[in-house]
Design a protein around this motif. Sequence first.
Motif, PDB file in Angstrom:
ATOM      1  N   GLY A 131       0.637   4.253  -5.932  1.00 10.69           N
ATOM      2  CA  GLY A 131       0.004   5.231  -5.077  1.00 10.69           C
ATOM      3  C   GLY A 131      -1.177   5.877  -5.762  1.00 10.69           C
ATOM      4  O   GLY A 131      -1.458   5.638  -6.947  1.00 10.69           O
ATOM      5  N   GLN A 132      -1.877   6.716  -5.021  1.00  8.07           N
ATOM      6  CA  GLN A 132      -3.106   7.324  -5.536  1.00  8.07           C
ATOM      7  C   GLN A 132      -2.853   8.504  -6.456  1.00  8.07           C
ATOM      8  O   GLN A 132      -3.772   8.955  -7.146  1.00  8.07           O
ATOM      9  CB  GLN A 132      -3.998   7.762  -4.361  1.00  8.07           C
ATOM     10  CG  GLN A 132      -3.625   9.101  -3.718  1.00  8.07           C
ATOM     11  CD  GLN A 132      -2.486   9.027  -2.712  1.00  8.07           C
ATOM     12  OE1 GLN A 132      -1.777   8.027  -2.612  1.00  8.07           O
ATOM     13  NE2 GLN A 132      -2.313  10.102  -1.950  1.00  8.07           N
TER      14      GLN A 132
ATOM     15  N   CYS B  71       6.167   9.268  -0.272  1.00 11.18           N
ATOM     16  CA  CYS B  71       5.442   8.041  -0.592  1.00 11.18           C
ATOM     17  C   CYS B  71       5.686   7.048   0.530  1.00 11.18           C
ATOM     18  O   CYS B  71       6.780   6.479   0.635  1.00 11.18           O
ATOM     19  CB  CYS B  71       5.912   7.483  -1.933  1.00 11.18           C
ATOM     20  SG  CYS B  71       5.101   5.963  -2.440  1.00 11.18           S
TER      21      CYS B  71
ATOM     22  N   GLN C 175       0.843  -1.183   0.000  1.00  8.78           N
ATOM     23  CA  GLN C 175       0.000   0.000   0.000  1.00  8.78           C
ATOM     24  C   GLN C 175       0.887   1.244   0.000  1.00  8.78           C
ATOM     25  O   GLN C 175       1.840   1.333   0.773  1.00  8.78           O
ATOM     26  CB  GLN C 175      -0.919   0.018   1.213  1.00  8.78           C
ATOM     27  CG  GLN C 175      -1.994  -1.064   1.206  1.00  8.78           C
ATOM     28  CD  GLN C 175      -1.447  -2.407   1.647  1.00  8.78           C
ATOM     29  OE1 GLN C 175      -0.719  -2.515   2.629  1.00  8.78           O
ATOM     30  NE2 GLN C 175      -1.813  -3.451   0.911  1.00  8.78           N
TER      31      GLN C 175
ATOM     32  N   VAL D 170       0.888   5.539   0.030  1.00 11.29           N
ATOM     33  CA  VAL D 170       0.155   6.770   0.279  1.00 11.29           C
ATOM     34  C   VAL D 170       1.067   7.941  -0.034  1.00 11.29           C
ATOM     35  O   VAL D 170       2.120   8.093   0.577  1.00 11.29           O
ATOM     36  CB  VAL D 170      -0.345   6.848   1.730  1.00 11.29           C
ATOM     37  CG1 VAL D 170      -1.074   8.165   1.961  1.00 11.29           C
ATOM     38  CG2 VAL D 170      -1.256   5.670   2.039  1.00 11.29           C
ATOM     39  N   GLU D 171       0.654   8.769  -0.992  1.00 12.62           N
ATOM     40  CA  GLU D 171       1.447   9.900  -1.432  1.00 12.62           C
ATOM     41  C   GLU D 171       0.966  11.196  -0.790  1.00 12.62           C
ATOM     42  O   GLU D 171      -0.221  11.348  -0.483  1.00 12.62           O
ATOM     43  CB  GLU D 171       1.361  10.057  -2.950  1.00 12.62           C
ATOM     44  CG  GLU D 171       1.896   8.878  -3.728  1.00 12.62           C
ATOM     45  CD  GLU D 171       1.822   9.116  -5.216  1.00 12.62           C
ATOM     46  OE1 GLU D 171       2.314  10.176  -5.679  1.00 12.62           O
ATOM     47  OE2 GLU D 171       1.270   8.254  -5.926  1.00 12.62           O
ATOM     48  N   SER D 172       1.891  12.131  -0.654  1.00 11.49           N
ATOM     49  CA  SER D 172       1.559  13.456  -0.162  1.00 11.49           C
ATOM     50  C   SER D 172       2.603  14.454  -0.660  1.00 11.49           C
ATOM     51  O   SER D 172       3.670  14.063  -1.133  1.00 11.49           O
ATOM     52  CB  SER D 172       1.490  13.481   1.369  1.00 11.49           C
ATOM     53  OG  SER D 172       2.741  13.132   1.942  1.00 11.49           O
TER      54      SER D 172
END
Length: 123
Positions: A114-115, A22, A3, A5-7
């Motif tokens: 990632g999204q 990430c 899994q 998760v990007e920001s």
Amino acid sequence: QVQLVESGGGLVQAGGSLRLSCAASGRTFYAMGWFRQAPGKEREFVGAISWSTGSTYYARSVKGRFTISRDSAKNTGYLQMNSLKPEDTAVYYCAVERTYSDYLHSAYGYDDWGQGTQVTVSS
């Protein structure tokens, strides 16, 4: 499965900087790659990092401006983007390759994504 998760995306003026993160969880992986996709264009390789050795690989278009790194303790990868240009505007994706392949430069070689996070560079 990993899994991701990007920001860190956002709006920045030309010449400015952004750092994308990430965060990975779920299982071990061989490498983390970064890709970007602008409207109407194909998904483009930006760079990648070997998780075990830290060796990095960059597309010619970003080499010297972007830096990929990792924090193994946090299982997090980073894409530091400097000297940003309007043509860098895109949705940026991180992805992982679970096991070794010869396709670090291609989306074909990656297993989990990632999204995506939007990066917009104004002129």
